[in-house]
Design a protein around this motif. Structure first.
Motif, short mmCIF file in Angstrom:
data_model
loop_
_atom_site.label_atom_id
_atom_site.label_comp_id
_atom_site.label_asym_id
_atom_site.label_seq_id
_atom_site.Cartn_x
_atom_site.Cartn_y
_atom_site.Cartn_z
N ALA A 21 2.71 -2.65 8.47
CA ALA A 21 1.60 -2.28 9.36
C ALA A 21 2.02 -1.26 10.40
O ALA A 21 1.17 -0.65 11.05
N ARG A 22 3.33 -1.05 10.56
CA ARG A 22 3.84 -0.10 11.55
C ARG A 22 4.53 1.09 10.89
O ARG A 22 5.28 1.81 11.55
N GLY A 23 4.27 1.30 9.61
CA GLY A 23 4.84 2.44 8.93
C GLY A 23 5.76 2.04 7.79
O GLY A 23 5.94 0.85 7.50
N ASP A 24 6.33 3.05 7.15
CA ASP A 24 7.19 2.85 5.99
C ASP A 24 8.65 2.89 6.40
O ASP A 24 9.06 3.72 7.21
N PHE A 25 9.44 1.99 5.78
CA PHE A 25 10.86 1.91 6.08
C PHE A 25 11.66 1.94 4.78
O PHE A 25 11.33 1.23 3.82
N ALA A 26 12.72 2.74 4.77
CA ALA A 26 13.61 2.79 3.61
C ALA A 26 14.48 1.54 3.60
O ALA A 26 15.07 1.18 4.63
N VAL A 27 14.56 0.88 2.45
CA VAL A 27 15.35 -0.35 2.34
C VAL A 27 16.16 -0.34 1.06
O VAL A 27 15.85 0.37 0.10
N LEU A 28 17.21 -1.13 1.05
CA LEU A 28 17.89 -1.55 -0.16
C LEU A 28 17.51 -3.01 -0.38
O LEU A 28 17.69 -3.84 0.52
N ASP A 29 16.99 -3.31 -1.54
CA ASP A 29 16.42 -4.63 -1.83
C ASP A 29 17.23 -5.25 -2.95
O ASP A 29 17.19 -4.80 -4.10
N ALA A 30 18.02 -6.28 -2.63
CA ALA A 30 18.88 -6.96 -3.60
C ALA A 30 18.25 -8.28 -4.00
O ALA A 30 17.86 -9.08 -3.14
N THR A 31 18.17 -8.52 -5.31
CA THR A 31 17.51 -9.70 -5.85
C THR A 31 18.50 -10.55 -6.63
O THR A 31 19.22 -10.03 -7.49
N PRO A 32 18.54 -11.85 -6.40
CA PRO A 32 19.43 -12.73 -7.16
C PRO A 32 19.04 -12.77 -8.63
O PRO A 32 17.86 -12.66 -8.97
N PRO A 33 20.01 -12.97 -9.52
CA PRO A 33 19.70 -12.99 -10.96
C PRO A 33 18.82 -14.15 -11.36
O PRO A 33 18.04 -14.04 -12.32
N ALA A 34 18.89 -15.27 -10.64
CA ALA A 34 18.12 -16.46 -11.04
C ALA A 34 17.01 -16.78 -10.06
O ALA A 34 16.48 -17.89 -10.07
N GLY A 35 16.62 -15.85 -9.24
CA GLY A 35 15.57 -16.09 -8.27
C GLY A 35 16.12 -16.51 -6.92
O GLY A 35 17.14 -17.20 -6.83
N ALA A 36 15.42 -16.10 -5.86
CA ALA A 36 15.91 -16.35 -4.50
C ALA A 36 15.42 -17.69 -3.97
O ALA A 36 14.30 -18.10 -4.24
N HIS A 37 16.29 -18.37 -3.21
CA HIS A 37 15.84 -19.56 -2.50
C HIS A 37 15.51 -19.24 -1.05
O HIS A 37 14.88 -20.06 -0.37
N SER A 38 15.92 -18.09 -0.54
CA SER A 38 15.51 -17.62 0.77
C SER A 38 15.85 -16.14 0.90
O SER A 38 16.49 -15.56 0.02
N THR A 39 15.43 -15.54 2.02
CA THR A 39 15.50 -14.09 2.19
C THR A 39 16.23 -13.76 3.48
O THR A 39 16.09 -14.45 4.48
N ALA A 40 16.99 -12.67 3.45
CA ALA A 40 17.68 -12.18 4.64
C ALA A 40 17.29 -10.73 4.89
O ALA A 40 17.16 -9.93 3.95
N LEU A 41 17.13 -10.39 6.16
CA LEU A 41 16.80 -9.04 6.60
C LEU A 41 17.94 -8.55 7.48
O LEU A 41 18.27 -9.20 8.48
N LEU A 42 18.55 -7.40 7.13
CA LEU A 42 19.75 -6.91 7.80
C LEU A 42 19.45 -5.60 8.51
O LEU A 42 18.95 -4.65 7.91
N LEU A 43 19.81 -5.54 9.81
CA LEU A 43 19.54 -4.38 10.65
C LEU A 43 20.85 -3.69 11.01
O LEU A 43 21.75 -4.33 11.57
N PRO A 44 20.98 -2.40 10.76
CA PRO A 44 22.24 -1.69 11.03
C PRO A 44 22.40 -1.32 12.50
O PRO A 44 21.47 -1.45 13.31
N GLY A 45 23.58 -0.82 12.82
CA GLY A 45 23.92 -0.46 14.19
C GLY A 45 23.67 1.00 14.51
O GLY A 45 23.12 1.77 13.71
N TYR A 46 24.11 1.36 15.68
CA TYR A 46 23.97 2.72 16.21
C TYR A 46 24.76 3.69 15.33
O TYR A 46 25.92 3.46 15.02
N THR A 47 24.12 4.78 14.94
CA THR A 47 24.61 5.80 14.00
C THR A 47 24.74 5.27 12.58
O THR A 47 25.16 6.01 11.69
N GLY A 48 24.39 4.01 12.33
CA GLY A 48 24.55 3.43 11.01
C GLY A 48 23.29 3.52 10.19
O GLY A 48 22.32 4.20 10.53
N SER A 49 23.29 2.79 9.06
CA SER A 49 22.15 2.78 8.15
C SER A 49 22.25 1.56 7.26
O SER A 49 23.23 0.80 7.29
#
Length: 289
Positions: A21-49
């Motif tokens: 709702a606040r725009g588009d964000f580039a992500v890398l989306d990793a999926t478990p081979p047997a399905g996920a039991h929960s989800t993690a969202l990772l935010l990078p640091g200054y000058t990072g990605s």
């Protein structure tokens, strides 16, 4: 020691756009081979990605977690405005809440595990202080209670002054001759040069200023019924490790020190770092707030 991140994601991950709702964000989306039991969202640091977390994606996915690492607004492959006001910490925190809302399968186990590295940790903290309900836990990786060390503040001011005077390409050349702030790798790699030149300088100036004047909000965070994990290397010149130890005690948080790592355990010791994250996340009960 920190190592340059690889820019090639593992087979379990794909690069895509997360539409929010606040725009588009580039992500890398990793999926478990047997399905996920929960989800993690990772935010990078200054000058990072988002690429700073590539080495974590495979072991975390193998442990059953769906993992999204994200470029915030103005970082690398996510567009951002050319003025500083939209990069205020509260705006970046609202972006995180929008990202969480856009992860359509994030809720089956009771919320998202949120992780922020360095600057990303302070943005993550601001997000949960705005609204903790989307989140199952918070991990602060190499991210301290308040402003960065005075020596790092000086470096960040120098960088901001340079960004006001010269182009990103010119500043990149200057960075190769000095120790940049926040453990930014300034090696000869073309991937690193390309990432640097695609950062929006307004984002770097605004967030650099935030790092130098961030207030101590540990008491506010400790008042939330949200499990917290404080992770760092055994040495850190951005926030001294004893300060991170104290912050963890004030929070009643789990504390992990990754041997052999400095400011970026995610790139220096990814297997050990991933194991610590999996252990923490697996021990967190659903729906803590």
């Amino acid at each position: 020691m920190s190592r340059p991140p690889t820019f090639t994601p593992p087979p379990c991950a794909r690069a895509r756009v997360l539409r929010t709702a606040r725009g588009d964000f580039a992500v890398l989306d990793a999926t478990p081979p047997a399905g996920a039991h929960s989800t993690a969202l990772l935010l990078p640091g200054y000058t990072g990605s988002k690429e700073d977390f590539i080495a974590l994606l495979e072991p975390l996915a193998a442990a059953g977690f769906r993992v999204l690492s994200v470029d915030g607004r103005g970082q690398y492959e996510t567009e951002g405005p050319d003025t500083q006001e939209p990069y205020a910490q509260a705006e970046l925190a609202r972006d995180v809440l929008a990202q969480a809302a856009a992860v359509d399968d994030a809720a089956p186990s009771g919320g998202i595990h949120l992780l922020g590295h360095s600057l990303g940790g302070q943005i993550a903290r601001a997000a949960v202080l705005l609204d903790a309900t989307p989140f199952r836990s918070l991990t602060l990786m190499s991210s301290g209670p308040a402003e960065i060390h005075p020596e790092q503040q000086k470096k960040t001011r120098l960088l901001s002054d340079a960004l006001r005077r010269w182009s990103m390409a010119e500043v990149w050349q200057m960075m190769r001759a000095m120790d940049p702030p926040e453990d930014a790798d300034s090696g000869d790699g073309e991937d690193l040069r390309r990432r640097w030149t695609r950062h929006n300088p307004a984002q770097l100036i605004a967030t650099g200023a935030q790092l130098s004047c961030e207030p101590d909000r540990v008491a506010e965070l400790a008042a939330l019924p949200l499990p917290v994990h404080v992770v760092s290397g055994e040495r850190d010149d951005v926030w001294p490790v004893p300060l991170l130890d104290l912050m963890a005690r004030r929070l009643g948080a789990r504390r992990t020190v990754v041997a052999g790592a400095e400011h970026s355990p995610n790139t220096a010791r990814p297997q050990e770092t991933a194991a610590a994250l999996v252990s923490f996340w697996n021990g967190v009960r659903p729906s803590p707030v």
